[in-house]
Design a protein around this motif. Structure first.
Motif, short mmCIF file in Angstrom:
data_model
loop_
_atom_site.label_atom_id
_atom_site.label_comp_id
_atom_site.label_asym_id
_atom_site.label_seq_id
_atom_site.Cartn_x
_atom_site.Cartn_y
_atom_site.Cartn_z
N GLN B 33 0.84 -1.19 0.00
CA GLN B 33 0.00 0.00 0.00
C GLN B 33 0.88 1.25 0.00
O GLN B 33 1.99 1.22 0.52
N ARG B 50 -2.45 -5.70 -4.81
CA ARG B 50 -2.33 -7.04 -4.25
C ARG B 50 -1.16 -7.78 -4.89
O ARG B 50 -0.69 -7.41 -5.97
N GLU B 92 1.83 -5.61 3.79
CA GLU B 92 1.10 -6.49 4.69
C GLU B 92 1.54 -7.91 4.37
O GLU B 92 1.28 -8.41 3.28
N TRP B 97 -1.67 -10.25 9.11
CA TRP B 97 -2.77 -9.38 8.72
C TRP B 97 -2.81 -8.14 9.60
O TRP B 97 -2.77 -8.23 10.83
N GLY B 98 -2.92 -7.00 8.95
CA GLY B 98 -3.08 -5.76 9.67
C GLY B 98 -1.79 -5.13 10.14
O GLY B 98 -1.73 -3.94 10.41
N LYS B 99 -0.74 -5.92 10.21
CA LYS B 99 0.52 -5.37 10.71
C LYS B 99 1.31 -4.82 9.54
O LYS B 99 2.04 -5.53 8.87
N LEU B 100 1.15 -3.56 9.31
CA LEU B 100 1.83 -2.93 8.19
C LEU B 100 3.28 -2.63 8.55
O LEU B 100 3.57 -2.11 9.62
#
Lengths: 114, 112
Positions: B33, B50, B92, B97-100
């Protein structure tokens, strides 16, 4: 779109006191929120993952007794910096996932400990 | 720890020019991202690509992803003074998951 509201935007506190930072998800439920810290001119570092109704998960090197995280509802997570010291001065920012398309970040909190 | 590096660290261009910044990462990812941060402010999500995508567009933004080289690029076309900000890539991981994991960022200055 999804909005995460973070308060306060800035705070100055005396060394040894505690400071609470709030993050609220508006118009959506966030079962998980993430807390980051950013030192001046540096990137963001993940501190912890806040889970609604359960204990937070802390990243290596982050003191869980110093950075207390509470996620009591689906829309609110709080980070309390306990017994703050000047080295805790930083920019703290939370985020939440929304519909699997990236993450929505709060506006951040500038903490200055004097 | 930071996932990788971004280059350049700083970029100064004039309005109308294109700005290109690169990001490298180290682990397997689900997605990458790009975010923008104005000085002292929160992050604004720009675009997500993605791991099975190679290129994505959003307005004046173009993002590429090369998973074989573990690298991505962000192109801002026809830059404007309002594009002045720091730009961060974040990955990611497949098992986080969620831990950038954020890159070091590129500070872009667009002069009128």
């Amino acid at each position: 779109g999804a909005v995460v509201s973070q308060h306060p935007s800035w705070v100055i506190c005396k060394s040894g006191t505690s400071v609470k930072i709030e993050c609220r998800s508006l118009d959506f439920q966030a079962t998980t929120m993430f807390w980051y810290r950013q030192f001046p001119k540096q990137s963001l570092m993940l501190m912890a993952t806040s889970n609604e109704g359960s204990k937070a998960t802390y990243e290596q090197g982050v003191e869980k007794d110093k950075f207390l995280i509470n996620h009591a509802s689906l829309t609110l997570s709080t980070l309390t910096v306990t017994s703050a010291h000047p080295e805790d001065s930083s920019f703290y920012i939370c985020s939440a996932s929304y519909r699997g398309e990236g993450y929505t970040f709060g506006s951040g909190t500038r903490l200055t400990v004097v | 720890s930071q996932q990788g590096e971004e280059d350049p660290q700083a970029l100064s261009i004039q309005e109308g020019e294109n700005a290109t910044m690169n990001c490298s990462y180290k682990t397997s990812i689900n997605n990458l991202q790009w975010y923008r941060q104005n000085s002292g402010r929160g992050l604004v999500h720009l675009i997500l690509i993605r791991s099975n995508e190679r290129e994505k567009h959003s307005g004046r933004l173009r993002v590429t992803l090369d998973t074989s080289k573990k690298s991505s690029s962000l192109l801002i076309t026809a830059s404007r003074a309002a594009d002045t900000a720091s730009y961060f890539c974040a990955t990611e991981g497949t098992d986080s998951w969620g831990k950038l994991q954020f890159g070091a960022g590129t500070q872009v200055v667009v002069t009128p």
